[in-house]
Design an enzyme around this catalytic site. Structure first.
Site, PDB file in Angstrom:
ATOM      1  N   LYS A 205      37.714  44.992  28.367  1.00  0.00           N
ATOM      2  CA  LYS A 205      37.755  46.408  28.751  1.00  0.00           C
ATOM      3  C   LYS A 205      38.376  47.249  27.636  1.00  0.00           C
ATOM      4  CE  LYS A 205      39.373  49.376  32.576  1.00  0.00           C
ATOM      5  NZ  LYS A 205      40.173  49.409  33.826  1.00  0.00           N
ATOM      6  N   SER A 281      38.038  51.311  37.697  1.00  0.00           N
ATOM      7  CA  SER A 281      37.645  51.852  36.400  1.00  0.00           C
ATOM      8  C   SER A 281      37.014  50.820  35.460  1.00  0.00           C
ATOM      9  CB  SER A 281      38.863  52.482  35.703  1.00  0.00           C
ATOM     10  OG  SER A 281      39.887  51.515  35.482  1.00  0.00           O
ATOM     11  N   GLY A 302      44.981  48.921  38.250  1.00  0.00           N
ATOM     12  CA  GLY A 302      46.147  49.696  38.641  1.00  0.00           C
ATOM     13  C   GLY A 302      45.976  50.351  39.997  1.00  0.00           C
ATOM     14  N   GLY A 303      44.716  50.417  40.459  1.00  0.00           N
ATOM     15  CA  GLY A 303      44.420  50.966  41.772  1.00  0.00           C
ATOM     16  C   GLY A 303      43.112  50.383  42.283  1.00  0.00           C
ATOM     17  N   GLY A 304      43.000  49.057  42.135  1.00  0.00           N
ATOM     18  CA  GLY A 304      41.772  48.380  42.538  1.00  0.00           C
ATOM     19  C   GLY A 304      40.726  48.305  41.458  1.00  0.00           C
ATOM     20  N   SER A 305      41.094  48.585  40.204  1.00  0.00           N
ATOM     21  CA  SER A 305      40.100  48.766  39.151  1.00  0.00           C
ATOM     22  C   SER A 305      39.408  47.492  38.694  1.00  0.00           C
ATOM     23  CB  SER A 305      40.734  49.456  37.938  1.00  0.00           C
ATOM     24  OG  SER A 305      41.062  50.787  38.257  1.00  0.00           O
TER      25      SER A 305
END
Length: 628
Positions: A205, A281, A302-305
């Site tokens: 990534k 993301s 960091g939030g389900g990425s």
């Protein structure tokens, strides 16, 4: 206290009085010119603050952060109580080399059967090639990493790595890939491969450092201010195992979104339907694996990425315990909710990549005192022998809060199979204060991101960000230091709730997302969009693992009526990666046993994607003889 509410301490809350509250987000969905106008208003000195204050008030954040007294002390990053050791696992050392850990991991897997894996009809439907398939082919001199590299490069160049509808990669260097593949091929010719990952293609990534590529985080400019001097800690481990690093994967700019929309490089499309998002993301990482172009990829979560795009693309995504992987050399290394984790087409491959990259930083070892990493014994194709005793926590009202009953039904079917086939027990639980958790997570991740990027924005880079990133930043800037402290008080409170839940269950099970892959509005491709309801639906079940640092994995369990993938999320206790991986392996086996692929007529795929998936699926078949 007048209009102020004073919360009871978490230990005093009667869970029988907790009422589930479905989320109702009040915010406009905007694309095109109206979105650009909205962002300009948000950034205006006076009217912008009025708009943000109205949004926060309408969605309950003002009440939570300004009108509520929270008795708990702040917890600025996850703090875990002592955890009992996992059962029927293999303990490995943090100081072991990645190569030694991979050898241990291989001993935890079922015996490799080439006739089971490589016997395939060249004209059959799409299938994935696993890491051990490639490893066997290389060792048996059926092909070489260089041959496979040339085929992959031809596919990338045919479709254009940076051109819609397949912008999987932001940075790609064919000569660099050939150089790595030649070195790997030479090792095999000399009978000296480094590990099972030697010659395996892995994509990184774009917020993780990987030489010789720049790290832009999906922006067009970050490389101008932040140079890459060496590999990140996790990439260094992969390289030491002989993995071939394919390039830098597309992503939602700076990780500030859940769809994968990126107007800078083109939005990566979902291989199951290119009119839909991949999820974000880590959009490019998920899509390139789901398309069959490489075995695995690294993402950040960091939030389900990692889990959201894995769920929407029908692959496996692992979020480790906070601190289990070393974040050094990534854009989010200073955060308190983020991890680096693998995405792969199978649980086995995610497990092998995890074995290579795990290892806490020296600071996290000192501060978090992680339990020794453990591997599940996946010695049969049905998962770990220890899963029969597991208690699966299910909050039914939350579990069923999805946009389509297809999602909850498929996930429920798997739970029934786990109970009937393995003896797992489903236990009804209650998870309090989900609305507060969402708000605390927004402030926690937003404040850390804004802190790390403020110097660049002050230097005039803010205008170079995409409109949806600027929307997020305008909201983040509205939070005060007091709001941040309150969010951390909520974090400690929510940690206490969850650790009490884990006294009665071993894992918490939910759908991965509250919706399947959303449609991309045509106007969103050029300038992005803001759609907080879609964001909420995609993030509904993933936040606890980030805010509280728990390990979690998304594993495919079927398709909805439109042929779109559905994922099941398994979240475990701190440091319990072995438990969730073992259970996920059993889920994968049950899904595979009953799997019926979606009817191709339900897809609205563009011909380019159909062709791409066939090319990827047959890349080994074309150069391998039948193995009987």
């Amino acid at each position: 206290m007048g209009k102020y509410e004073v919360m009871k301490r978490a230990s005093e809350v009667d869970l029988s009085t907790v009422k589930y509250k479905a989320e109702n987000i009040k915010a406009p969905h905007l694309t095109g010119f109206s979105f650009k106008l909205f962002v300009n208003l948000l950034e205006a000195p006076l009217i912008g603050s009025l708009i943000v204050d109205s949004l926060k008030k309408d969605n309950g954040m003002t009440k939570i952060f300004r009108n509520t007294v929270i008795p708990e002390e702040p917890m600025f990053r996850p703090e875990f109580p002592y955890q009992e050791p996992e059962h029927d696992v293999v303990v490995v050392g943090e100081d072991e080399s990645p190569i030694d850990r991979l050898e241990t991991a291989l001993k935890c897997l079922p015996q490799y059967d080439p006739s089971r894996s490589l016997h395939a009809d060249p004209v059959s439907s799409f299938r994935y090639w696993k890491i051990r398939d490639y490893a066997y082919a290389y060792r048996s001199k059926l092909t070489t990493p260089l041959q496979v590299a040339k085929r992959i490069i031809s596919i990338i160049e045919e479709f254009g790595y940076d051109k819609p509808p397949t912008p999987f990669l932001i940075s790609f260097d064919a000569n660099e890939v050939i150089k790595q593949a030649e070195a790997s091929t030479q090792r095999f010719e000399q009978g000296n491969p480094i590990s099972v990952l030697d010659g395996i293609f892995v994509t990184i990534k774009d917020d993780i450092d990987c030489l010789p590529h720049p790290t832009n985080g999906g922006t067009t400019w970050l490389h101008e201010d932040r140079s890459v001097e060496k590999d990140s800690a996790v990439v260094s481990k992969l390289r030491s195992c002989g993995a071939i690093l394919l390039g830098k994967a597309n992503m939602h700019e700076l990780g500030m979104g859940t769809t994968g929309n990126n107007s800078n490089y083109g939005t990566t499309r979902n291989p199951h339907d290119p009119k839909r998002y991949t999820g974000g993301s880590s959009s490019g990482s998920a899509a390139i694996v789901a398309a069959g172009l490489c075995s695995a990829a690294l993402g950040t979560d960091g939030g389900g990425s990692v889990r959201i795009p894995a769920g929407l693309c029908g692959i496996t995504g692992l979020k480790t315990t906070y601190g289990r992987t070393d974040m050094t050399g990534s854009l989010c290394e200073g955060g308190t909710v983020e991890i680096i984790g693998p995405l792969a087409s199978s649980l086995e491959d995610a497990f092998l990549v995890y074995a290579a990259i795990l290892g806490s930083s020296s600071a996290d070892r000192f501060n978090l005192k992680p339990s020794p990493p453990c591997f599940p014994k996946l010695l049969s194709h049905n998962g770990s022998n220890a899963i029969g005793s597991l208690r699966l926590g299910k909050y039914t009202k939350w579990f069923n809060d999805v946009n389509s009953s297809d999602i909850s039904d498929k996930c429920e079917d798997i739970l029934k199979l786990l109970s009937n086939n393995h003896g797992c027990k489903v236990v009804e639980i209650v998870v309090p204060e989900l609305e507060e958790m969402r708000a605390a997570h927004v402030i926690s991740i937003g404040s850390a991101t804004l802190s790390s990027l403020t110097p660049y924005c002050e230097a005039g880079k803010n205008s170079k960000l995409t409109y949806d990133t600027r929307t997020s930043f305008a909201i983040f800037r509205s939070f005060s230091a007091s709001d941040y402290i309150t969010a951390q008080c909520l974090r400690r409170r929510l940690m206490e709730y969850h650790m009490n839940i884990f006294k009665d269950v071993d894992v918490i099970v939910t759908p991965t997302t509250g919706m399947t892959a959303p449609v991309i509005p045509p106007d969103a491709l050029k300038n992005g969009e803001t759609n907080f309801q879609v964001t909420t639906d995609l993030m509904r079940f993933v936040l606890a693992a980030n805010l509280l640092g728990f390990p979690a994995v998304s594993v495919p369990v079927g398709y909805d009526k439109e042929g779109l993938p559905i994922g099941l999320q398994i979240m475990g206790r701190p440091w319990a990666e072995a438990t969730i991986l073992g259970l996920a392996a059993a889920v994968e086996a049950l899904h595979r046993h009953r799997q019926t692929n979606p009817d191709p007529s339900t897809f609205s795929s563009l011909p380019v994607f159909d062709h791409l998936r066939r090319r990827c699926s047959t890349q080994l078949v074309r150069i391998l003889p039948r193995v009987s």
